[in-house]
Motif scaffolding. Structure first.
Motif, PDB file in Angstrom:
ATOM      1  N   GLN A  12       0.976  -1.431  -0.125  1.00 39.36           N
ATOM      2  CA  GLN A  12      -0.001  -0.192   0.206  1.00 39.36           C
ATOM      3  C   GLN A  12       0.755   1.279   0.093  1.00 39.36           C
ATOM      4  O   GLN A  12       0.449   2.340   0.852  1.00 39.36           O
ATOM      5  N   GLY A  13       1.960   1.237  -0.864  1.00 39.70           N
ATOM      6  CA  GLY A  13       2.833   2.366  -0.904  1.00 39.70           C
ATOM      7  C   GLY A  13       3.726   2.638  -0.007  1.00 39.70           C
ATOM      8  O   GLY A  13       4.583   3.684   0.114  1.00 39.70           O
ATOM      9  N   TRP A  14       4.011   1.704   0.804  1.00 42.56           N
ATOM     10  CA  TRP A  14       5.025   1.878   2.083  1.00 42.56           C
ATOM     11  C   TRP A  14       6.028   0.854   1.863  1.00 42.56           C
ATOM     12  O   TRP A  14       5.749  -0.277   1.395  1.00 42.56           O
ATOM     13  N   ILE A  15       7.336   1.013   2.282  1.00 46.93           N
ATOM     14  CA  ILE A  15       8.251   0.010   2.125  1.00 46.93           C
ATOM     15  C   ILE A  15       8.422  -0.527   3.536  1.00 46.93           C
ATOM     16  O   ILE A  15       8.533   0.261   4.493  1.00 46.93           O
ATOM     17  N   TYR A  16       8.596  -1.829   3.823  1.00 46.25           N
ATOM     18  CA  TYR A  16       8.728  -2.323   5.116  1.00 46.25           C
ATOM     19  C   TYR A  16      10.047  -2.909   5.118  1.00 46.25           C
ATOM     20  O   TYR A  16      10.265  -3.719   4.295  1.00 46.25           O
ATOM     21  N   LEU A  17      10.621  -2.991   6.074  1.00 47.45           N
ATOM     22  CA  LEU A  17      11.910  -3.739   6.655  1.00 47.45           C
ATOM     23  C   LEU A  17      11.517  -4.900   7.525  1.00 47.45           C
ATOM     24  O   LEU A  17      11.012  -4.706   8.617  1.00 47.45           O
ATOM     25  N   VAL A  18      11.408  -6.184   7.046  1.00 48.78           N
ATOM     26  CA  VAL A  18      10.969  -7.156   7.560  1.00 48.78           C
ATOM     27  C   VAL A  18      11.979  -8.151   8.045  1.00 48.78           C
ATOM     28  O   VAL A  18      12.603  -8.854   7.298  1.00 48.78           O
ATOM     29  N   PRO A  19      11.902  -8.378   9.445  1.00 49.68           N
ATOM     30  CA  PRO A  19      13.227  -9.472   9.843  1.00 49.68           C
ATOM     31  C   PRO A  19      12.589 -10.808   9.507  1.00 49.68           C
ATOM     32  O   PRO A  19      11.236 -11.016   9.490  1.00 49.68           O
ATOM     33  N   GLU A  20      13.375 -11.568   9.518  1.00 47.99           N
ATOM     34  CA  GLU A  20      13.116 -13.154   9.244  1.00 47.99           C
ATOM     35  C   GLU A  20      12.317 -13.470  10.525  1.00 47.99           C
ATOM     36  O   GLU A  20      12.710 -12.888  11.457  1.00 47.99           O
ATOM     37  N   PRO A  21      11.356 -14.320  10.142  1.00 51.57           N
ATOM     38  CA  PRO A  21      10.422 -14.679  11.297  1.00 51.57           C
ATOM     39  C   PRO A  21      11.190 -15.701  12.483  1.00 51.57           C
ATOM     40  O   PRO A  21      12.128 -16.218  11.934  1.00 51.57           O
ATOM     41  N   GLY A  22      10.785 -15.569  13.854  1.00 46.57           N
ATOM     42  CA  GLY A  22      11.346 -16.221  14.693  1.00 46.57           C
ATOM     43  C   GLY A  22      10.760 -17.803  14.656  1.00 46.57           C
ATOM     44  O   GLY A  22      10.029 -18.123  13.816  1.00 46.57           O
ATOM     45  N   PHE A  23      11.105 -18.587  15.779  1.00 49.00           N
ATOM     46  CA  PHE A  23      10.715 -20.144  15.766  1.00 49.00           C
ATOM     47  C   PHE A  23       8.941 -19.889  15.642  1.00 49.00           C
ATOM     48  O   PHE A  23       8.347 -19.157  16.798  1.00 49.00           O
ATOM     49  N   GLU A  24       8.611 -20.588  15.128  1.00 46.73           N
ATOM     50  CA  GLU A  24       7.138 -20.728  14.847  1.00 46.73           C
ATOM     51  C   GLU A  24       6.592 -22.169  15.029  1.00 46.73           C
ATOM     52  O   GLU A  24       6.905 -22.936  13.996  1.00 46.73           O
ATOM     53  N   PRO A  25       5.888 -22.772  15.991  1.00 47.10           N
ATOM     54  CA  PRO A  25       5.756 -23.957  15.955  1.00 47.10           C
ATOM     55  C   PRO A  25       4.915 -24.610  14.861  1.00 47.10           C
ATOM     56  O   PRO A  25       3.940 -23.748  14.351  1.00 47.10           O
ATOM     57  N   ASP A  26       5.042 -25.672  14.565  1.00 43.94           N
ATOM     58  CA  ASP A  26       4.292 -26.243  13.202  1.00 43.94           C
ATOM     59  C   ASP A  26       2.790 -27.096  13.718  1.00 43.94           C
ATOM     60  O   ASP A  26       2.166 -27.210  12.529  1.00 43.94           O
ATOM     61  N   SER A  27       2.673 -27.021  14.987  1.00 41.35           N
ATOM     62  CA  SER A  27       1.282 -27.473  15.377  1.00 41.35           C
ATOM     63  C   SER A  27       0.731 -26.597  16.410  1.00 41.35           C
ATOM     64  O   SER A  27       1.442 -25.856  16.964  1.00 41.35           O
ATOM     65  N   PRO A  28      -0.412 -26.512  16.719  1.00 40.48           N
ATOM     66  CA  PRO A  28      -1.007 -25.697  17.776  1.00 40.48           C
ATOM     67  C   PRO A  28      -0.455 -25.849  19.211  1.00 40.48           C
ATOM     68  O   PRO A  28      -0.077 -27.158  19.228  1.00 40.48           O
ATOM     69  N   GLN A  29      -0.425 -25.087  20.047  1.00 39.16           N
ATOM     70  CA  GLN A  29       0.286 -25.186  21.464  1.00 39.16           C
ATOM     71  C   GLN A  29      -0.874 -24.788  22.167  1.00 39.16           C
ATOM     72  O   GLN A  29      -1.490 -23.901  22.077  1.00 39.16           O
ATOM     73  N   GLU A  30      -0.758 -25.414  23.629  1.00 37.88           N
ATOM     74  CA  GLU A  30      -1.764 -25.346  24.528  1.00 37.88           C
ATOM     75  C   GLU A  30      -1.027 -24.069  25.213  1.00 37.88           C
ATOM     76  O   GLU A  30       0.191 -24.064  25.525  1.00 37.88           O
ATOM     77  N   LEU A  31      -1.776 -22.973  25.724  1.00 32.39           N
ATOM     78  CA  LEU A  31      -1.339 -21.977  26.393  1.00 32.39           C
ATOM     79  C   LEU A  31      -2.055 -22.095  27.993  1.00 32.39           C
ATOM     80  O   LEU A  31      -3.117 -22.343  28.250  1.00 32.39           O
ATOM     81  N   MET A  32      -1.127 -22.442  28.865  1.00 29.85           N
ATOM     82  CA  MET A  32      -1.427 -22.527  30.262  1.00 29.85           C
ATOM     83  C   MET A  32      -1.249 -21.270  31.244  1.00 29.85           C
ATOM     84  O   MET A  32      -0.474 -20.602  30.775  1.00 29.85           O
ATOM     85  N   PRO A  33      -2.063 -21.226  32.036  1.00 31.86           N
ATOM     86  CA  PRO A  33      -1.850 -20.117  32.939  1.00 31.86           C
ATOM     87  C   PRO A  33      -0.467 -19.908  33.584  1.00 31.86           C
ATOM     88  O   PRO A  33       0.309 -20.785  33.823  1.00 31.86           O
ATOM     89  N   ALA A  34      -0.211 -18.663  33.494  1.00 32.54           N
ATOM     90  CA  ALA A  34       1.069 -18.025  33.968  1.00 32.54           C
ATOM     91  C   ALA A  34       2.509 -18.535  32.952  1.00 32.54           C
ATOM     92  O   ALA A  34       3.635 -18.444  33.620  1.00 32.54           O
ATOM     93  N   GLN A  35       2.117 -19.257  31.913  1.00 33.89           N
ATOM     94  CA  GLN A  35       3.324 -19.868  31.385  1.00 33.89           C
ATOM     95  C   GLN A  35       3.443 -19.282  30.146  1.00 33.89           C
ATOM     96  O   GLN A  35       2.303 -18.890  29.079  1.00 33.89           O
ATOM     97  N   SER A  36       4.595 -18.754  29.642  1.00 38.95           N
ATOM     98  CA  SER A  36       4.898 -17.988  28.480  1.00 38.95           C
ATOM     99  C   SER A  36       5.083 -18.924  27.035  1.00 38.95           C
ATOM    100  O   SER A  36       5.920 -19.728  27.322  1.00 38.95           O
TER     101      SER A  36
END
Length: 141
Positions: A12-36
């Motif tokens: 949309q008319g803008w130039i973006y400097l995009v860093p390579e993506p970090g680690f991304e799991p290949d399957s869904p992950q469960e998010l537990m309370p107080a766990q990052s």
């Protein structure tokens, strides 16, 4: 245009400097309370708000699979996530990498957050209805 660890992209008319993506799991992950969870340049955590009295449904994080729908207001209509992301002018290269957070399981799972762009009122604000607050941040923020 690609470089070592980044690329330059135009949208949309803008130039973006995009860093390579970090680690991304290949399957869904469960998010537990107080766990990052680290998710491709994002950090997600579920923390209690005051004294949560409600039972927390299963919370999972995944990326787009296609066909997801978003309900912006509890009593409102749902719309396709694909169209909503286009309306929000989310660059195309970010859409497949956004962490999507779902509450519940199976066909009853409800989309409750889309990256740091939107979070259901049940899991955000100073007094979330679910008793749990979902924090989604880009790494480095």
């Amino acid at each position: 245009l690609r470089g070592e660890g980044f690329s330059l992209r135009r949208f949309q008319g803008w130039i973006y400097l995009v860093p390579e993506p970090g680690f991304e799991p290949d399957s869904p992950q469960e998010l537990m309370p107080a766990q990052s969870i680290a998710w491709g340049g994002w950090r997600l955590v579920l923390e209690p708000a005051a004294n949560p009295e409600s039972v927390l449904p299963p919370i999972r994080v995944s990326t787009r699979q296609g066909g997801e729908r978003i309900r912006l207001h509890p009593d409102g209509h749902s719309k396709s996530l694909k169209n909503w992301l286009q309306e929000q002018a989310v660059p195309p290269w970010e859409r497949p990498r956004l962490p999507l957070v779902f509450a519940g399981s199976g066909d009853d799972a409800e989309l409750i957050a889309v990256g740091d762009l939107w979070c259901s009122g049940q899991y955000s604000g100073s007094a979330p209805a679910a008793g749990w607050r979902l924090i989604v941040k880009r790494e480095g923020d």
